[in-house]
Design an enzyme around this catalytic site. Sequence first.
Site, PDB file in Angstrom:
ATOM      1  N   CYS A  88       3.270   5.606 -12.491  1.00 13.70           N
ATOM      2  CA  CYS A  88       3.357   4.155 -12.635  1.00 13.70           C
ATOM      3  C   CYS A  88       2.068   3.600 -13.254  1.00 13.70           C
ATOM      4  O   CYS A  88       1.812   3.827 -14.432  1.00 13.70           O
ATOM      5  CB  CYS A  88       3.684   3.517 -11.282  1.00 13.70           C
ATOM      6  SG  CYS A  88       4.292   1.826 -11.404  1.00 13.70           S
ATOM      7  N   HIS A 205       8.336   6.908  -9.031  1.00 16.81           N
ATOM      8  CA  HIS A 205       7.396   7.342  -7.995  1.00 16.81           C
ATOM      9  C   HIS A 205       7.904   8.557  -7.223  1.00 16.81           C
ATOM     10  O   HIS A 205       8.572   8.401  -6.192  1.00 16.81           O
ATOM     11  CB  HIS A 205       7.170   6.201  -6.995  1.00 16.81           C
ATOM     12  CG  HIS A 205       6.352   5.078  -7.502  1.00 16.81           C
ATOM     13  ND1 HIS A 205       4.995   4.973  -7.275  1.00 16.81           N
ATOM     14  CD2 HIS A 205       6.691   3.983  -8.232  1.00 16.81           C
ATOM     15  CE1 HIS A 205       4.524   3.867  -7.837  1.00 16.81           C
ATOM     16  NE2 HIS A 205       5.536   3.252  -8.427  1.00 16.81           N
ATOM     17  N   GLU A 207       6.196  10.428  -5.291  1.00 23.52           N
ATOM     18  CA  GLU A 207       5.534  10.481  -3.982  1.00 23.52           C
ATOM     19  C   GLU A 207       6.226   9.598  -2.951  1.00 23.52           C
ATOM     20  O   GLU A 207       5.971   9.724  -1.755  1.00 23.52           O
ATOM     21  CB  GLU A 207       4.053  10.087  -4.126  1.00 23.52           C
ATOM     22  CG  GLU A 207       3.748   8.593  -4.149  1.00 23.52           C
ATOM     23  CD  GLU A 207       4.111   7.869  -5.438  1.00 23.52           C
ATOM     24  OE1 GLU A 207       3.760   6.688  -5.577  1.00 23.52           O
ATOM     25  OE2 GLU A 207       4.762   8.482  -6.320  1.00 23.52           O
TER      26      GLU A 207
END
Length: 233
Positions: A88, A205, A207
Amino acid sequence: MSKKIGVIVFPGSNCDHDAYHAMKHVMNAETKFLWHKDTDLTDIDLLIVPGGFSYGDYLRSGAIARFSPIMNSVIEYAEKGNPVLGICNGFQILLESGLLPGAMLHNEKLRFVCKNVNIRVESTRSLFTTSMKKGQVINIPVSHGEGNYFIDDDGLTSLEENDQIAFRYCDQNGNLTEESNFNGSVSAIAGITNKEGNVLGMMPHPERAMEKVLGSDDGKLFFDSVFDRLQIA
């Protein structure tokens, strides 16, 4: 000797702890934060440039963070073939630093978008995608206002010829539709690599998709790939 993951922290970062948790507590890897004024990356085996709003995204996303002291070390680290993942805002910073080609514009409808989306694996040659299959559809969150990836026609041709397009936005069946390309990115691009394949920038994302309790653990695929190649954990 154990392998170590480094997560950079810029003023304004807000996904650094997400990345740390994913690496430390889900992937069980030795992980440490790196302040933006740090310059020593000699003990780092995988470097993550996380999402957030570095320096408040003033001027444009990633434009100020690019000049943080650590970024010269990041560029040197990447040029030596070491793995760098920009997520990002981290992707935006890698673009500003010249480690990846192209630029980010405001989302096509000028709205911040935070939701789960589908992305299609376009290439499996990078450190981060070797455990995936070409055409595989992955469900993963996005959270950005400036994720509209842009590159000129010559640049796009170069990305395609060098197999640098890692992911494209798609529907649940892997089709590239106008609706699935919600931010208007050129050629529906969600992530790209450098020519060598050791640097990956992506707007979604991974994560945030590491545990099924959060709705998806597809994000682990990215780290399974690089951990296997680097023999981490």
